[in-house]
Design an enzyme around this catalytic site. Structure first.
Site, PDB file in Angstrom:
ATOM      1  CG  ASP A 182      11.511  -3.278  11.212  1.00  0.00           C
ATOM      2  OD1 ASP A 182      10.811  -2.975  10.231  1.00  0.00           O
ATOM      3  OD2 ASP A 182      11.053  -3.327  12.383  1.00  0.00           O
TER       4      ASP A 182
ATOM      5  CB  THR B  83       2.758   9.415   2.505  1.00  0.00           C
ATOM      6  OG1 THR B  83       2.889   8.324   1.595  1.00  0.00           O
ATOM      7  CG2 THR B  83       1.947  10.528   1.865  1.00  0.00           C
TER       8      THR B  83
ATOM      9  NE  ARG C  97       2.432   7.547  -7.456  1.00  0.00           N
ATOM     10  CZ  ARG C  97       2.279   8.027  -8.699  1.00  0.00           C
ATOM     11  NH1 ARG C  97       3.295   8.006  -9.532  1.00  0.00           N
ATOM     12  NH2 ARG C  97       1.129   8.512  -9.089  1.00  0.00           N
TER      13      ARG C  97
ATOM     14  CE  LYS D 298       0.636   7.229  -1.336  1.00  0.00           C
ATOM     15  NZ  LYS D 298       0.652   5.888  -1.772  1.00  0.00           N
TER      16      LYS D 298
ATOM     17  NE  ARG E 219      -8.207   4.862  -4.319  1.00  0.00           N
ATOM     18  CZ  ARG E 219      -9.139   3.965  -4.623  1.00  0.00           C
ATOM     19  NH1 ARG E 219      -9.944   4.179  -5.634  1.00  0.00           N
ATOM     20  NH2 ARG E 219      -9.272   2.854  -3.933  1.00  0.00           N
TER      21      ARG E 219
ATOM     22  CG  HIS F  97     -18.578   7.995 -19.737  1.00  0.00           C
ATOM     23  ND1 HIS F  97     -17.792   9.115 -19.787  1.00  0.00           N
ATOM     24  CD2 HIS F  97     -19.792   8.394 -19.272  1.00  0.00           C
ATOM     25  CE1 HIS F  97     -18.495  10.161 -19.379  1.00  0.00           C
ATOM     26  NE2 HIS F  97     -19.717   9.752 -19.054  1.00  0.00           N
TER      27      HIS F  97
ATOM     28  N   GLY G 125     -10.380   2.773   5.363  1.00  0.00           N
ATOM     29  CA  GLY G 125      -9.437   2.488   6.448  1.00  0.00           C
ATOM     30  C   GLY G 125      -8.020   2.340   5.920  1.00  0.00           C
TER      31      GLY G 125
ATOM     32  CB  CYS H 148      -2.635   5.183   2.483  1.00  0.00           C
ATOM     33  SG  CYS H 148      -1.194   4.116   2.660  1.00  0.00           S
TER      34      CYS H 148
ATOM     35  CE1 TYR I 113      -6.260  -1.063   3.913  1.00  0.00           C
ATOM     36  CE2 TYR I 113      -5.397  -2.601   5.530  1.00  0.00           C
ATOM     37  CZ  TYR I 113      -5.276  -1.919   4.338  1.00  0.00           C
ATOM     38  OH  TYR I 113      -4.173  -2.126   3.555  1.00  0.00           O
TER      39      TYR I 113
HETATM   40  N1  LIG Z   1       1.517  -0.380   3.063  1.00  0.00           N
HETATM   41  C1  LIG Z   1       1.111   0.310   2.025  1.00  0.00           C
HETATM   42  O1  LIG Z   1       0.283  -0.159   1.230  1.00  0.00           O
HETATM   43  C2  LIG Z   1       1.687   1.685   1.736  1.00  0.00           C
HETATM   44  C3  LIG Z   1       1.323   2.273   0.536  1.00  0.00           C
HETATM   45  C4  LIG Z   1       1.833   3.501   0.220  1.00  0.00           C
HETATM   46  C5  LIG Z   1       2.675   4.152   1.120  1.00  0.00           C
HETATM   47  N2  LIG Z   1       3.012   3.577   2.292  1.00  0.00           N
HETATM   48  C6  LIG Z   1       3.913   4.336   3.174  1.00  0.00           C
HETATM   49  O2  LIG Z   1       4.774   3.515   3.879  1.00  0.00           O
HETATM   50  C7  LIG Z   1       4.799   3.879   5.258  1.00  0.00           C
HETATM   51  C8  LIG Z   1       5.078   2.645   6.058  1.00  0.00           C
HETATM   52  O3  LIG Z   1       3.942   1.795   5.895  1.00  0.00           O
HETATM   53  P1  LIG Z   1       4.000   0.238   6.114  1.00  0.00           P
HETATM   54  O4  LIG Z   1       2.703  -0.264   5.596  1.00  0.00           O
HETATM   55  O5  LIG Z   1       5.257  -0.361   5.593  1.00  0.00           O
HETATM   56  O6  LIG Z   1       4.021   0.177   7.707  1.00  0.00           O
HETATM   57  P2  LIG Z   1       4.230  -1.124   8.565  1.00  0.00           P
HETATM   58  O7  LIG Z   1       3.632  -0.826   9.888  1.00  0.00           O
HETATM   59  O8  LIG Z   1       3.829  -2.343   7.825  1.00  0.00           O
HETATM   60  O9  LIG Z   1       5.812  -1.214   8.734  1.00  0.00           O
HETATM   61  C9  LIG Z   1       6.606  -0.263   9.318  1.00  0.00           C
HETATM   62  C10 LIG Z   1       7.874  -0.930   9.811  1.00  0.00           C
HETATM   63  O10 LIG Z   1       8.727   0.097  10.352  1.00  0.00           O
HETATM   64  C11 LIG Z   1       9.327  -0.424  11.513  1.00  0.00           C
HETATM   65  N3  LIG Z   1       9.772   0.692  12.347  1.00  0.00           N
HETATM   66  C12 LIG Z   1       9.022   1.520  13.126  1.00  0.00           C
HETATM   67  N4  LIG Z   1       9.814   2.441  13.705  1.00  0.00           N
HETATM   68  C13 LIG Z   1      11.067   2.209  13.264  1.00  0.00           C
HETATM   69  C14 LIG Z   1      12.312   2.841  13.489  1.00  0.00           C
HETATM   70  N5  LIG Z   1      12.439   3.894  14.295  1.00  0.00           N
HETATM   71  N6  LIG Z   1      13.409   2.339  12.876  1.00  0.00           N
HETATM   72  C15 LIG Z   1      13.306   1.260  12.057  1.00  0.00           C
HETATM   73  N7  LIG Z   1      12.143   0.629  11.804  1.00  0.00           N
HETATM   74  C16 LIG Z   1      11.056   1.103  12.405  1.00  0.00           C
HETATM   75  C17 LIG Z   1       8.254  -1.285  12.153  1.00  0.00           C
HETATM   76  O11 LIG Z   1       8.802  -2.223  13.048  1.00  0.00           O
HETATM   77  C18 LIG Z   1       7.621  -1.945  10.923  1.00  0.00           C
HETATM   78  O12 LIG Z   1       8.219  -3.172  10.586  1.00  0.00           O
HETATM   79  C19 LIG Z   1       3.407   4.487   5.484  1.00  0.00           C
HETATM   80  O13 LIG Z   1       3.405   5.424   6.538  1.00  0.00           O
HETATM   81  C20 LIG Z   1       3.124   5.156   4.176  1.00  0.00           C
HETATM   82  O14 LIG Z   1       3.661   6.450   4.187  1.00  0.00           O
HETATM   83  C21 LIG Z   1       2.532   2.345   2.621  1.00  0.00           C
END
Ligand SMILES: NC(=O)c1ccc[n+]([C@@H]2O[C@H](COP(=O)([O-])OP(=O)(O)OC[C@H]3O[C@@H](n4cnc5c(N)ncnc54)[C@H](O)[C@@H]3O)[C@@H](O)[C@H]2O)c1
Length: 391
Positions: A32, A122, A155, A207, A214, A244, A257, A260, A325
Site C-alpha cells: 500500500d 470493479t 463482493r 459486479k 441496486r 413478497h 453514496g 460502488c 454516505y
Molecule cells: N469497500 C467496499 O465496500 C467495496 C465493496 C466492493 C468492492 N470494492 C472494490 O474495492 C476497490 C477498493 O475499495 P476500498 O474500499 O478498499 O478503497 P480504499 O480507499 O479503502 O482503499 C484503497 C487502498 O489502496 C491504496 N492504494 C491506492 N493506490 C495504490 C497503489 N498505486 N498501490 C498500492 N496501494 C494503493 C490506498 O492507499 C488505500 O489504502 C473499489 O474501487 C471497489 O472496486 C470495495
C-alpha cells in the site's frame, strides 16, 4: 503448504481479504502506498475498527503472516498478485483508470513467468482483458500464457467483510481458459464458496450489474416514496405489504453514496454513449439522476419545516445528524448527506452537523460547523429520514 500471496491495496476491501488469506495459513505481502497504514498493520493494529472480526486477525497476523509494505519489490516472487485499489469516475463521470494503471504497471515490474494476477477492483467490462493485460505485458516483457490473468470482483459489504469472504459466493473468470483455471485453483485455497465463470468479462459484468440493480431499485423506491408523500399515503405501511417473494421495494433515502453503487452504472452508461447507443442506458441514467436529486427534495422539506417556525429563516438552527454516505460506515465519497449539508449552507441556512464517526475537528476541517441536535430548532436524521422539532 504455505504460499506467498501479494495483495495490492490494503484499504476497506484489501485489508480484510489479506487478513482472511493470512488466517488460512498463507504468507501475505500487503502493498500500500500509505506508509503509516503499513506501519500500523505491522504493529498488529487494525486501521478499520468498524470491521467485525478484523481486530483479532490483524493482532494475530500483522507483521507476521501479513507483512505490509509500500515497496512493490517486496512482492517479487509471490505466486499470486491480487490488485484491489480504487477506481473513481472523473467530473464527467468517465472511469478514471489512472490509479489502477499505476498499480498494475508496478505489479508488471515484479511478476515473473508463472505468476497469476487477479484484478478485484470493479472495472468496466473488458478492462482486465484489455488495458490491464496490456500494462502487465508492457512492464514485464512477458506475454499472456507466460503469466495468468483473471478477474474476481470483491463482493463484500463494509462492516461485514470477514463473514462475507467466508460465506458469500465469490466468482472468478480468466482472460483465457488456462488463466481462469489457474486463478480458480489458487483462490480455492482461501475462498470456500468460489464459482468459476467463463471469462473475465462475465466476472466484471456480474459486479457492475449488481451495482446497477441496486441503483435502479433504490431510485424506484425513492420515486414511489415521493408519489406516496404527494398522495398523503404511508409509504412504509404500503411497502411492508407490497413486498413478497416476487417484489422487493427497497428503502427510500437521501440518495446513494460510496465508492460502488453510484459509480458502477456510469461504466455502462459511458460505454454505451461512446458507442452512440444512448437509448440502451436511459433507465440507468434516469436512476442516477433521480437518486442524486433526492437531496433537493430533502432540502425543500427541511426549509418547509423551518418556515413553520416563528423565526426568520436565517435564524433557524438546523442539525444534520450524519454526513457519512451510509449509517455506520465512515466515508464521504459521493455522500449525499454531506452534499445535503452543503446545499443547505449554500442556501444561507444555519446548519450544524453531528456524526458519531467524525470528530469535531474532522467536521470543521471539512468546512462544516460541528454541533448536536440540542440547541437546534430542527434536526434531520438522514438515515431514518426523520425531521424533528427540538426547541
Ligand atoms: N469497500 C467496499 O465496500 C467495496 C465493496 C466492493 C468492492 N470494492 C472494490 O474495492 C476497490 C477498493 O475499495 P476500498 O474500499 O478498499 O478503497 P480504499 O480507499 O479503502 O482503499 C484503497 C487502498 O489502496 C491504496 N492504494 C491506492 N493506490 C495504490 C497503489 N498505486 N498501490 C498500492 N496501494 C494503493 C490506498 O492507499 C488505500 O489504502 C473499489 O474501487 C471497489 O472496486 C470495495
Amino acid at each position: 503448504m504455505v504460499w506467498t500471496i501479494s495483495v495490492i491495496g490494503l484499504g476497506n476491501a484489501g485489508l480484510p481479504l489479506s487478513a482472511v488469506i493470512a488466517e488460512n495459513g498463507h504468507s501475505v505481502i500487503g502493498v500500500d502506498v500509505d506508509e503509516s497504514r503499513c506501519a500500523m498493520i505491522n504493529r498488529g493494529e487494525n486501521p478499520l475498527p468498524q470491521e467485525i472480526g478484523l481486530d483479532e486477525l490483524i493482532r494475530r497476523h500483522g507483521g507476521r503472516n501479513l507483512k505490509a509494505t509500500s515497496n512493490y519489490e517486496d512482492a517479487r516472487g509471490s505466486e499470486l498478485f491480487i490488485v484491489i485499489v480504487p477506481l473513481f469516475v472523473d467530473e464527467g463521470n468517465n472511469p478514471d483508470l489512472s490509479i489502477i494503471e499505476g498499480a498494475l504497471r508496478c505489479v508488471g515490474r515484479v511478476i515473473s513467468p508463472g505468476s497469476t494476477v487477479v484484478m478485484e477492483t470493479t472495472v468496466p467490462p473488458g478492462t482486465t482483458a484489455g488495458p490491464v493485460r496490456g500494462w502487465l505485458e508492457e512492464e514485464s516483457g512477458l506475454s499472456l500464457g507466460e503469466f495468468y490473468l483473471a478477474h474476481s470482483p470483491e463482493r463484500i459489504m463494509s462492516g461485514y467483510c470477514i463473514s462475507r469472504l467466508r460465506e458469500f459466493p465469490k466468482v472468478i473468470g480468466g482472460v483465457d481458459g488456462v488463466s481462469g483455471e489457474k486463478a480458480f485453483q489458487l483462490y480455492s485455497r482461501f475462498i470456500p464458496n468460489l464459482k468459476k465463470v467463463s471469462s473475465s468479462e462475465v466476472a466484471e459484468l456480474i459486479k457492475v450489474m449488481e451495482g446497477c440493480y441496486r441503483d435502479v431499485n433504490i431510485s424506484l423506491a425513492n420515486e414511489l416514496f415521493l408519489i406516496a408523500e404527494e398522495l398523503g399515503i404511508d409509504f412504509y405501511e404500503a411497502r411492508e405489504y407490497a413486498n413478497h417473494e416476487f417484489c422487493h421495494i427497497h428503502m427510500p433515502s437521501t440518495g446513494v453514496g460510496g465508492h460502488c453503487i453510484p459509480v458502477y452504472p456510469w461504466f455502462l452508461i459511458k460505454e454505451m454513449e461512446r458507442r452512440e447507443r444512448f437509448d440502451s442506458v436511459r433507465l440507468l441514467r434516469t436512476a442516477r439522476e433521480e437518486n442524486d436529486g433526492m437531496i433537493d427534495f430533502w432540502a425543500e422539506r427541511i426549509v418547509m419545516a423551518s418556515l413553520k417556525l416563528d423565526l426568520p429563516l436565517s435564524r433557524v438552527r438546523i442539525c444534520i445528524e450524519g454526513i457519512s454516505y451510509r449509517a455506520g460506515a465512515k466515508g464521504l465519497y459521493h455522500s449525499r448527506n454531506f452534499a445535503l449539508a452543503r446545499l443547505l449552507m449554500r442556501k444561507g441556512l444555519a446548519v450544524s452537523v453531528s456524526d458519531s464517526l467524525y470528530s469535531c475537528e474532522e467536521l470543521e476541517a471539512l468546512g462544516l460547523r460541528a454541533g448536536g441536535a440540542e440547541g437546534c430548532h430542527i434536526s434531520f436524521d438522514p438515515y431514518a429520514l426523520k425531521i424533528k422539532y427540538n426547541l
